[in-house]
Design an enzyme around this catalytic site. Sequence first.
Site, short mmCIF file in Angstrom:
data_model
loop_
_atom_site.label_atom_id
_atom_site.label_comp_id
_atom_site.label_asym_id
_atom_site.label_seq_id
_atom_site.Cartn_x
_atom_site.Cartn_y
_atom_site.Cartn_z
N ASP A 1 0.95 -1.33 0.09
CA ASP A 1 -0.24 -0.06 0.43
C ASP A 1 0.71 1.58 -0.06
OD1 ASP A 1 -2.77 1.59 0.79
OD2 ASP A 1 -1.51 2.19 2.69
N GLU B 1 1.20 0.13 -5.18
CA GLU B 1 0.72 0.59 -5.07
C GLU B 1 1.60 2.10 -6.15
OE1 GLU B 1 -3.18 2.38 -3.71
OE2 GLU B 1 -1.50 2.24 -2.37
#
Length: 698
Positions: free
Chosen positions: A346, A382
């Site tokens: 993330d 990401e």
Amino acid sequence: MDYHFTSGNPTQLGAHHDGQGVNFAVFSAHASAIELCLFTPDGHTETARLALPERSGDIWHGYLPGLAVGTVYGYRAHGPYAPEQGHRFNPNKLLLDPYTRQLCGAFKDDPALLGYVEGDAEEDLSFDPRDSAPYVAKSVVRDPAIFPKAGTGPQIPWEETLIYEAHVKGLTAQNDRVPADLRGTYDALASDAMLAHFKRLGITAVELLPVHAFVNDSFLLKKGLTNYWGYNTIGFFAPEPRYVGPAGIAGFQKMVQRLHAAGIEVILDVVYNHTAEGDQRGPTLSFRGLDNASYYRLTDADPRFYVNDTGTGNTLNVAHPQVLRMVLDSLRFWVEHMGVDGFRFDLATTLAREPDGFDPQGGFMDALRQDPVLGGVKLIAEPWDIGPGGYQLGAYPPEFAEWNDAYRDTVRRFWKGDSHSAQDLAARLLGSAEIFDHRGRRAWSSLNFLAAHDGFTLADTTSYARRHNQANGEGNRDGHHGNHSDSCGVEGPTTDPDILARRARRQRNMLATLFLSQGTPMLLAGDEMGNSQAGNNNAYCQDNAIGWVDWQADQAGLFDFVQQLSAFRAAHPVLRQSRFLHGAARVADGRPDVEWSDATGAAPDWHDPDLSTFCLMLRGSAEASVDTVGDDAVLVVINRAPDPVKIALPPPPTGQCWQIGMRTGAAARGKLEAGELVVEAEEVMALILSPMDAPDAW
């Protein structure tokens, strides 16, 4: 009980039982003393407070003979409370061990969790004397036998990978094929019903939203909501308790084992960019109380405040050696002892940001890629955050795949009818080579998706022109503004058969585009059934029917169609090549690996802003031998026009014919002679070469 600490050793952080006692070791560079606090098994009563007797460098440690497995404990750290210098020590706050592998109890929203006095005129510069122990989760000493070395997973090659992104609870909470006592748990993910579902879809990897222990945000609890997605980590080694089923923590390991036995890998979405402690106004739960100045990136101008490249209030300081060690230790734990096969990072840009900015060769990236355990697992970035230079799509090292939001947006724009979108779609169909084809990267680096947990579902992309996030309690101001979505004529639910048919057709077209594209495809759980979130494109706090998968949603046979797409992709290697395709001539036969044409067979007019119909011939990469890739040509035909179009087909080789292998319109299939093919309005079709005497059925 009388406790007699011995020095123990600093080499292994956390609490480790050796059969005779427990060794405790915890990092703090700026503390003056650290106390170990022992509690009753229910975590309610503190029974002892013992200073760790030794400090080796920045590791505080001690060994307690006779201490049993299952002991509940926490830490209190002494040191300066000087927020203006970056230090927030407050021994009145019980702290979770950063290395704990199990939590006892839960965090309760209470002002005692704050290191300062809420409402005081000096704000976070004030000092709160209240004991937080009654309101915090505690750490638990676990038996090392519970975490044996895991076996090797299926090790699916990237080019054969089909990822299914899912929330542990939301995936099965409403699935009546899963036993009621398992729904919403780790155990349910590998139930017979779910294994059958995955296998029918051809899924090779399940990517789970965060399963590290996390905390519900205070502002959500005040609104009667909860942190559903889990991007609020507090324990990087502990499975989130709310998903634990009848088998306990072992249920996670059994889940992984069952998925592995079915040939399915497990990828974890991990949040090492920030923690649940928030900014200077947040609670003191663990890292802040142990060594705020080391664990977090603080602003140079005023160390009282936190660098907020994540948008969550704080940024974990992975540039610090001990913080980096914690992250790597955590990753290795989940691979070696819990059996997972990869990670999706993330806000990965945060992890790769050095003092001078984003650096794909920075400390975290180098440490991760050279690690003998982690260097062999699937790594997914990401590739953005909200910090300076935060958008870094295509900039990660060759070992990484990256979430390609440009793919999502382009496919949505094309099928919505936007001008100048066909040109971008052509690049996305070939793995976004202009973004990823450098440094020896492979086509699988582009992780292609139509929808993900963050944003509209696929069904909502075709049913809503605007977000509808009122249930989040933020005045519908949260969530993405630009969704590239379209309601097809009516905002939200409708009984109009024409609109429903158009929405279903568009979903099929987008799904077909995904499965016919080079790169790694990812499905959002529920998209294979037309699952809706009622137009909510930010369901992070919706632990209810809005956020859960609706297993009764498939009214248009979408699941069967996705199953066919998956089987078609698996049957034709040219659709999942590892090398990028550039139209180069193949050494083996002189034919190009890519050919583009319009409906007449001529080259498309790529300058036409309204180009909506074109064909793509795919062959094995020019860089590979025919024997390696196979001579398995596929002709992709895309027609976004509102009317049927006649397509001039290229002549097939002698003794072969064109056969419709997949189409999103009429169900008819059959052999086609060289000549014209009628493609329906708003249709995707894939044709394959077959012997003249091949049966009609595909």
